[in-house]
Write a protein that holds these residues in place. Structure first.
Motif, PDB file in Angstrom:
ATOM      1  N   GLY A  42       0.815  -1.213   0.000  1.00  0.00           N
ATOM      2  CA  GLY A  42       0.000   0.000   0.000  1.00  0.00           C
ATOM      3  C   GLY A  42       0.844   1.256   0.000  1.00  0.00           C
ATOM      4  N   VAL A  43       2.077   1.135   0.511  1.00  0.00           N
ATOM      5  CA  VAL A  43       2.977   2.281   0.628  1.00  0.00           C
ATOM      6  C   VAL A  43       4.289   1.969  -0.087  1.00  0.00           C
ATOM      7  CG1 VAL A  43       4.213   3.812   2.209  1.00  0.00           C
ATOM      8  CG2 VAL A  43       1.973   2.904   2.862  1.00  0.00           C
ATOM      9  N   TYR A  44       4.725   2.895  -0.938  1.00  0.00           N
ATOM     10  CA  TYR A  44       6.015   2.796  -1.599  1.00  0.00           C
ATOM     11  C   TYR A  44       6.956   3.816  -0.978  1.00  0.00           C
ATOM     12  CZ  TYR A  44       9.621   3.116  -5.224  1.00  0.00           C
ATOM     13  OH  TYR A  44      10.822   3.139  -5.904  1.00  0.00           O
ATOM     14  N   ALA A  45       8.080   3.359  -0.455  1.00  0.00           N
ATOM     15  CA  ALA A  45       9.050   4.241   0.193  1.00  0.00           C
ATOM     16  C   ALA A  45      10.321   4.313  -0.639  1.00  0.00           C
ATOM     17  CB  ALA A  45       9.370   3.738   1.600  1.00  0.00           C
ATOM     18  N   LEU A  46      10.936   5.483  -0.655  1.00  0.00           N
ATOM     19  CA  LEU A  46      12.190   5.676  -1.388  1.00  0.00           C
ATOM     20  C   LEU A  46      13.000   6.772  -0.733  1.00  0.00           C
ATOM     21  CD1 LEU A  46      11.748   7.792  -4.610  1.00  0.00           C
ATOM     22  CD2 LEU A  46       9.878   7.503  -2.979  1.00  0.00           C
ATOM     23  N   ASP A  47      14.192   7.031  -1.310  1.00  0.00           N
ATOM     24  CA  ASP A  47      15.111   8.046  -0.799  1.00  0.00           C
ATOM     25  C   ASP A  47      15.275   9.126  -1.865  1.00  0.00           C
ATOM     26  OD1 ASP A  47      17.352   9.469   0.217  1.00  0.00           O
ATOM     27  OD2 ASP A  47      18.069   7.667   1.239  1.00  0.00           O
ATOM     28  N   PHE A  48      15.098  10.382  -1.466  1.00  0.00           N
ATOM     29  CA  PHE A  48      15.231  11.510  -2.391  1.00  0.00           C
ATOM     30  C   PHE A  48      16.685  11.993  -2.547  1.00  0.00           C
ATOM     31  CE2 PHE A  48      10.698  13.476  -2.127  1.00  0.00           C
ATOM     32  CZ  PHE A  48      10.323  12.723  -3.234  1.00  0.00           C
ATOM     33  N   ALA A  49      17.597  11.529  -1.704  1.00  0.00           N
ATOM     34  CA  ALA A  49      18.919  12.153  -1.609  1.00  0.00           C
ATOM     35  C   ALA A  49      19.666  12.198  -2.932  1.00  0.00           C
ATOM     36  CB  ALA A  49      19.764  11.431  -0.556  1.00  0.00           C
ATOM     37  N   SER A  50      19.653  11.102  -3.685  1.00  0.00           N
ATOM     38  CA  SER A  50      20.434  11.064  -4.925  1.00  0.00           C
ATOM     39  C   SER A  50      19.885  12.009  -5.986  1.00  0.00           C
ATOM     40  CB  SER A  50      20.474   9.638  -5.489  1.00  0.00           C
ATOM     41  OG  SER A  50      19.187   9.218  -5.886  1.00  0.00           O
ATOM     42  N   MET A  51      18.672  12.505  -5.787  1.00  0.00           N
ATOM     43  CA  MET A  51      18.095  13.474  -6.710  1.00  0.00           C
ATOM     44  C   MET A  51      18.407  14.911  -6.293  1.00  0.00           C
ATOM     45  SD  MET A  51      14.396  11.781  -7.653  1.00  0.00           S
ATOM     46  CE  MET A  51      13.953  11.088  -6.067  1.00  0.00           C
TER      47      MET A  51
END
Length: 388
Positions: free
Chosen positions: A93-102
């Motif tokens: 239900g939830v997709y988690a990711l990391d914004f740092a590399s962007m």
């Protein structure tokens, strides 16, 4: 109902629209509820998501997995890929990711992967999933290292110093984030809401924003600087989540350590790596639930898991049972590192062939767990809940 969904799910296209098979749960209680966001100018979809985060906790909690759509234990970048779906027939239900590399300076390979990250966020939103993001930002002070570089206790102080070189670097990273957020739109043309967790696990010592490198006022200043900068930059699709690290048994004051203020926090999380210890987990869930009700802000387990776990009944005994009835909006497990030869044990969730597969399927079938196909329309308003 979930057993029927499981049988039918395999026949659906990769980009099926998961949301909406259940009606939005009716608000519980005789009186209307009014919630407040840090950003009064938040988009309609962001306010609707916030209302649904408050509402869904009355029926159960959403399961999430970090980087679930990007890679898994034995695959990387496959269209429609998901270790979760490979086991139960449904996306989380939830997709988690990391914004740092962007945002900061990264290797060429990491930068090249950012297009995939954007694509997967859009796919998740189009399916009706909820998206949350952390930021393992490199140390912005010249000559320093990654997020784990805690060698200098002046980094945040310099970010907060007008005109400093460190502030200029940091602001450039925030400008990149703002551009991404303002350009992130779904198939409906709407901006995609994100539950963002800046400076997560601030209660620990490992990061340049952690307690060994900042004073209380510096951390609070950094948090407010981030929120104010995003709003001033025209970003109105963020829900701001705080997520202290709560591995041991905690009390309310631990959750409120360096609290930035009710006007600057929307969602109360905890990164709880308690191991196979239900006593700690249940205690912390009770404290978090009580604080959520007190602050009138939705809450959830923003990171959890046991690295390389090999417990057959893990999902029922150590996740579903402690979570039952706690009024949490979500629970997110950390990533399954791509490791096709299985040379290491850096995984925190299920994948095909793992000893806990049957326990995970049992958890999936429960009425109080929400996976993609169970979700109500998370970006539609909820009757009886007003978000300001």
């Amino acid at each position: 109902m979930k057993s029927i969904v499981l049988a039918a799910a395999m026949a659906l296209p990769l980009l099926w629209n998961c949301g909406g098979n259940k009606q939005n749960p009716e608000p519980v209680g005789p009186d209307p509820v009014t919630l407040t966001l840090a950003d009064a100018a938040a988009t309609a979809e962001t306010k609707a998501l916030y209302a649904n985060l408050w509402n869904i906790r009355e029926k159960g909690w959403m399961f999430g997995h970090h980087d679930d759509l990007m890679y898994g234990r034995k695959w990387y970048g496959d269209e429609g890929g998901s270790d979760t779906k490979a086991v139960c027939g449904d996306y989380p239900g939830v997709y988690a990711l990391d914004f740092a590399s962007m945002m900061d300076q990264r290797s060429t390979k990491e930068v090249e992967e950012n297009a995939l990250r954007i694509k997967l966020m859009k796919q998740a939103y189009n399916r009706g999933m909820v998206i949350t993001a952390c930021m393992h930002l490199n140390n912005p002070k010249a000559g320093k290292g990654d997020a784990w570089d805690n060698s200098d206790n002046q980094v945040v102080a310099e970010i907060l110093t007008e005109g400093s070189a460190t502030q200029a670097t940091f602001n450039g990273w925030l400008d990149k984030l703002a551009a991404i957020a303002k350009g992130l739109k779904g198939a409906d043309g709407k901006l995609i809401p994100i539950i963002i967790r800046p400076f997560h696990e601030h209660t620990q010592t490992w990061s340049w924003w952690g307690k060994s490198c900042t004073t209380e006022q510096e951390f609070i200043g950094l948090w407010r600087y981030f929120v104010d900068y995003m709003k001033a930059a025209g970003v109105h699709n963020f829900i701001y989540a705080i997520s202290p690290q709560m591995d041991g048994q905690k009390v309310e004051s631990d959750f409120l350590f360096r609290w930035p203020g009710d006007d600057y926090v929307d969602f109360i999380g905890m990164d709880c790596y308690q191991g196979i210890n239900n006593n700690v987990f249940v205690n912390n869930l009770k404290v978090l639930s009580a604080l959520s009700a007190k602050k009138k802000k939705p809450a959830g387990v923003t990171e959890t898991g046991v690295e390389g776990f090999k417990v057959a009944d893990y999902w029922i005994t150590n996740i579903a049972a402690p979570m039952a009835g706690r009024k949490m909006s979500l629970l997110v497990t950390w990533r399954n590192k791509y490791d096709p030869t299985e040379s290491g044990n850096h995984y925190f969730s299920v994948f095909p062939g793992h000893v806990s597969v049957e326990s995970f399927k049992e958890m999936y079938k429960r009425s109080d767990t929400f996976f993609c196909n169970d979700l109500p329309k998370m970006y539609n308003p909820v009757d009886g809940i007003t978000v300001q």
